[in-house]
Scaffold this motif. Structure first.
Motif, short mmCIF file in Angstrom:
data_model
loop_
_atom_site.label_atom_id
_atom_site.label_comp_id
_atom_site.label_asym_id
_atom_site.label_seq_id
_atom_site.Cartn_x
_atom_site.Cartn_y
_atom_site.Cartn_z
N THR A 89 0.53 -0.94 -0.01
CA THR A 89 0.10 -0.13 -0.25
C THR A 89 1.00 1.09 -0.12
O THR A 89 1.93 1.05 0.17
CB THR A 89 -0.90 0.01 1.44
OG1 THR A 89 -2.35 0.91 1.38
CG2 THR A 89 -0.20 0.38 2.42
N TYR A 90 -0.14 2.44 -0.30
CA TYR A 90 1.13 3.85 -0.35
C TYR A 90 0.32 5.01 0.36
O TYR A 90 -0.78 4.82 -0.53
CB TYR A 90 1.89 3.72 -1.65
CG TYR A 90 0.89 4.40 -2.80
CD1 TYR A 90 -0.03 2.77 -3.49
CD2 TYR A 90 0.74 4.97 -3.76
CE1 TYR A 90 -0.53 3.00 -4.18
CE2 TYR A 90 -0.03 5.39 -4.20
CZ TYR A 90 -0.56 4.41 -5.21
OH TYR A 90 -1.51 4.43 -6.03
N THR A 91 0.42 5.96 0.10
CA THR A 91 -0.06 7.31 0.10
C THR A 91 1.17 8.23 -0.01
O THR A 91 2.25 8.20 -0.74
CB THR A 91 0.15 7.76 1.97
OG1 THR A 91 -0.61 8.56 2.39
CG2 THR A 91 1.22 7.66 2.99
N ILE A 92 0.39 9.39 -1.13
CA ILE A 92 1.66 10.76 -1.10
C ILE A 92 1.26 12.03 -0.28
O ILE A 92 0.55 12.05 -0.28
CB ILE A 92 0.89 10.98 -2.74
CG1 ILE A 92 0.61 10.31 -3.99
CG2 ILE A 92 2.15 12.11 -3.28
CD1 ILE A 92 1.99 9.29 -4.08
N ILE A 93 2.83 11.33 0.20
CA ILE A 93 2.49 13.21 1.24
C ILE A 93 2.44 14.10 0.60
O ILE A 93 4.17 14.20 0.52
CB ILE A 93 3.74 12.41 2.50
CG1 ILE A 93 3.91 11.17 3.04
CG2 ILE A 93 3.98 13.83 3.47
CD1 ILE A 93 2.56 10.63 4.13
N TYR A 136 5.69 13.32 -1.72
CA TYR A 136 6.62 12.02 -1.98
C TYR A 136 5.77 10.88 -1.14
O TYR A 136 5.11 11.06 -0.84
CB TYR A 136 7.93 12.19 -1.91
CG TYR A 136 7.77 12.72 0.10
CD1 TYR A 136 7.59 11.34 1.06
CD2 TYR A 136 7.68 13.67 0.77
CE1 TYR A 136 7.75 11.74 2.66
CE2 TYR A 136 7.20 13.92 2.41
CZ TYR A 136 7.09 13.04 3.23
OH TYR A 136 7.33 13.13 4.68
N ILE A 164 5.53 7.20 -0.06
CA ILE A 164 5.69 6.52 1.40
C ILE A 164 4.59 5.29 0.31
O ILE A 164 3.70 5.53 0.69
CB ILE A 164 4.95 6.93 2.48
CG1 ILE A 164 6.53 8.26 2.49
CG2 ILE A 164 5.20 6.45 3.65
CD1 ILE A 164 7.33 7.97 3.40
N ALA A 165 4.96 4.01 1.20
CA ALA A 165 4.42 3.10 0.69
C ALA A 165 5.02 1.86 2.06
O ALA A 165 6.25 1.86 2.31
CB ALA A 165 5.30 2.26 -0.49
N ILE A 166 4.20 0.55 2.24
CA ILE A 166 4.40 -0.73 2.73
C ILE A 166 5.24 -1.53 1.28
O ILE A 166 4.69 -1.65 0.78
CB ILE A 166 3.87 -0.90 4.11
CG1 ILE A 166 2.77 -0.15 5.19
CG2 ILE A 166 3.86 -2.54 4.45
CD1 ILE A 166 1.91 0.05 5.65
N ILE A 168 8.39 -3.72 5.30
CA ILE A 168 8.40 -2.23 5.41
C ILE A 168 8.40 -1.29 5.54
O ILE A 168 7.86 -1.22 4.29
CB ILE A 168 10.17 -2.17 5.50
CG1 ILE A 168 10.21 -1.84 4.03
CG2 ILE A 168 10.70 -3.25 6.46
CD1 ILE A 168 12.22 -2.48 3.72
N THR A 169 8.46 0.40 6.34
CA THR A 169 7.79 1.03 5.40
C THR A 169 9.40 2.15 4.46
O THR A 169 10.17 2.30 5.94
CB THR A 169 7.38 2.41 6.89
OG1 THR A 169 6.30 1.50 7.45
CG2 THR A 169 6.73 3.44 5.85
#
Lengths: 136, 388
Positions: free
Chosen positions: A61-65, A78, A80-82, A91-92
């Motif tokens: 999974t991921y997000t855009i910060i 940017y 960030i993903a698991i 890991i993150t």
């Protein structure tokens, strides 16, 4: 993250070289390394063995910060993903060298050694892993 | 084990309370609860205070004793303990008070919860909240707290087809409820468009998917149930209390979309109350982000895993739905002074079960559930309550 340098320095083996460990009883791999295996508990004590991970995996999974912490403000937006590593642990980490709209669940990624953050303009620089698309 | 009841409640207004200090807020909530319960200082056996990070928000630790002092109890030397479990600090304080009475050690306990978050400014507040996540293995790499919940949302959308509109509807519903709560930080309705249009914080979550930075305090008086009628006509009994833990980091969990701490805490609370999710009439759940409410109603067993978004579409959780959720406005509209939140949830349950919730009163409310989460799900505490 204004902190003592030792706090960062003692985690160099993990953050630079992906050193995790493995339960000698059930073979589950952990990253970061654990003192004991949460599945085998007392049976694992004294049987946790260091193991180096390949630093390859897949985005779970991921997000855009867009609103980042002070130390990361210059990098926004940017991703960030698991990441689920090939050896099993999740890991993150940040995804780099990839257009934002190409980050996808299931994307195969590999680790790359990068600067993560810095204590102000003159403070210690902290390095570690980020991830980029795997080369085919 | 003895039964325990709530006999008094007190709240301050939640919001940006620039003219009020940490000390004033907790003293106000505490004295309201004590007056509501019609007890005196000498009746109180112990104090428990939930606060996540008074040290970083107002540079003051050791707030158990401080709360006793500012409440006027310094000459009574009442034992006072601060309890911490990130955003679940308040719920844990309630549970510690509950356990101390259930065990037979104490008869009457005052529980408080407080956070004074605005003094440090928004950026610092966000970084302090991030200390509830794994600092070494999440935050260090640039993951923010909204970012961690955003990763739950991305996976939920991927696995179950949950939409940004469904997330937004959670915020719209909770603001609609907040309109009827005079203590809420936001007492005005919002439109679906305004939630969807809001600036992105951590995609797929926008600003209006996030609970605000808040100041506020809440307080309760707990009493051994056998003595509760001495103080009030309407004691509200705690019939189930459950707590559970999980890894600090989201990436360490069995399933990204399930808060196992909620599942396990709920299992314990339902078992003690001898109830199932179907028996719950209304609930206050930990909607620190809109996705958190969707996961909560699934993990509490109200709907099947993955059907949380659909439940929002079907308006099951609105004030006039079959299972009203966050009648107070929730963390989203009522505000989220983190240490106060878990206590304020019990205040809302008590208010509803007394039948004193005014325009947001749930019809025939008999059994309510409160669900308080720390971090992204490393701590969960659940209480189930019923009128006596």
């Amino acid at each position: 993250m204004k902190e003592g340098v030792a706090r960062f320095w003692r985690e160099i083996p993990q953050r630079y070289n992906f050193i995790g460990n493995k339960c000698g009883t059930c073979d589950t791999v952990f990253f970061p390394p654990r003192e004991s295996c949460p599945y085998c508990r007392r049976k694992s004590i004294g049987k946790m063995k260091e193991t180096k991970l390949a630093g390859k995996g897949e985005v779970v999974t991921y997000t855009i910060i867009h609103v980042g912490p002070e130390d990361f403000e210059e990098q926004t937006p940017y991703p960030i993903a698991i990441i689920k590593l090939e050896e099993g642990p999740q890991i993150t980490a940040q995804i780099v060298d990839c257009p934002l709209d190409e980050v996808k669940i299931g994307m195969k990624v590999e680790s790359t050694f990068r600067k993560i953050q810095q204590d102000g303009h003159t403070g210690a620089i902290y390095y570690g892993y980020k991830f980029k698309k795997q080369r085919q | 084990m003895r039964d325990v009841a709530v006999i008094g409640v007190g709240l301050t207004k939640f919001g940006e309370l620039w003219d009020q200090s940490f000390r004033q807020l907790i003293a106000e909530a505490g004295s309201k609860a004590i007056l509501d319960a019609k007890i005196e200082g000498k009746d109180i056996d112990a104090l428990y205070v939930g606060s996540m990070s008074s040290g970083r928000f107002v540079d003051q630790e050791h707030v158990g004793a401080l709360v006793a002092e500012v409440s006027g109890f310094s000459q009574l030397h009442i034992p006072a303990t601060r309890v911490e479990g990130a955003c679940a600090s308040g719920g844990l304080a309630v549970r510690e008070g509950y356990l101390s009475i259930a065990s037979g050690i104490n008869d009457i306990v005052v529980v408080g919860g407080i956070e004074k978050m605005n003094d440090v400014g928004g950026t610092a507040a966000t970084e302090i909240l991030a200390t509830a996540s794994d600092q070494e293995w999440e935050a260090f790499f640039g993951a923010t707290f909204p970012g961690i919940y955003a990763m739950i949302a991305t996976r939920h959308m991927h696995e179950y087809g949950t939409t940004k509109e469904q997330l937004a509807q959670v915020a719209v519903k909770n603001h609609a409820n907040g309109v009827f709560n005079p203590y809420a930080q936001y007492q005005s309705p919002i439109s679906l468009e305004s939630v969807l249009r809001a600036t992105t914080v951590a995609w797929p979550l926008g600003l209006m998917d996030c609970s605000p930075v808040s100041d506020g305090a809440a307080s309760l008086v707990l009493c051994a149930a056998e003595k509760a009628k001495k103080y009030t006509e309407k004691p509200i009994k705690i019939i189930g209390s459950g707590q559970a833990s999980d890894t600090l980091a989201l990436h360490g969990r069995r399933d990204i979309c399930t808060l196992d701490a909620t599942v396990y805490a709920a299992k314990k609370a339902y078992k003690q109350a001898n109830l199932t999710p179907k028996d719950i009439d209304f609930a206050e759940v930990h909607d620190c982000f809109t996705i958190a409410e969707i996961c909560a109603i699934e993990d509490l067993g109200f709907v099947e895993k993955g059907k949380g978004g659909k439940a929002i579409d079907n308006k099951i959780t609105t004030l006039d739905g079959s299972l009203p959720v966050n009648t107070s406005g929730g963390l989203k509209a009522k505000g989220h002074p983190v240490g106060a939140t878990g206590v304020a949830q019990i205040v809302e349950l008590t208010t509803q079960l007394r039948g004193e919730a005014g325009k947001r009163q749930v019809k025939d409310a008999k059994i309510g559930l409160a669900h308080n989460v720390g971090g992204s799900g490393a701590t969960c505490v659940i209480h189930i309550m019923e009128a006596m």
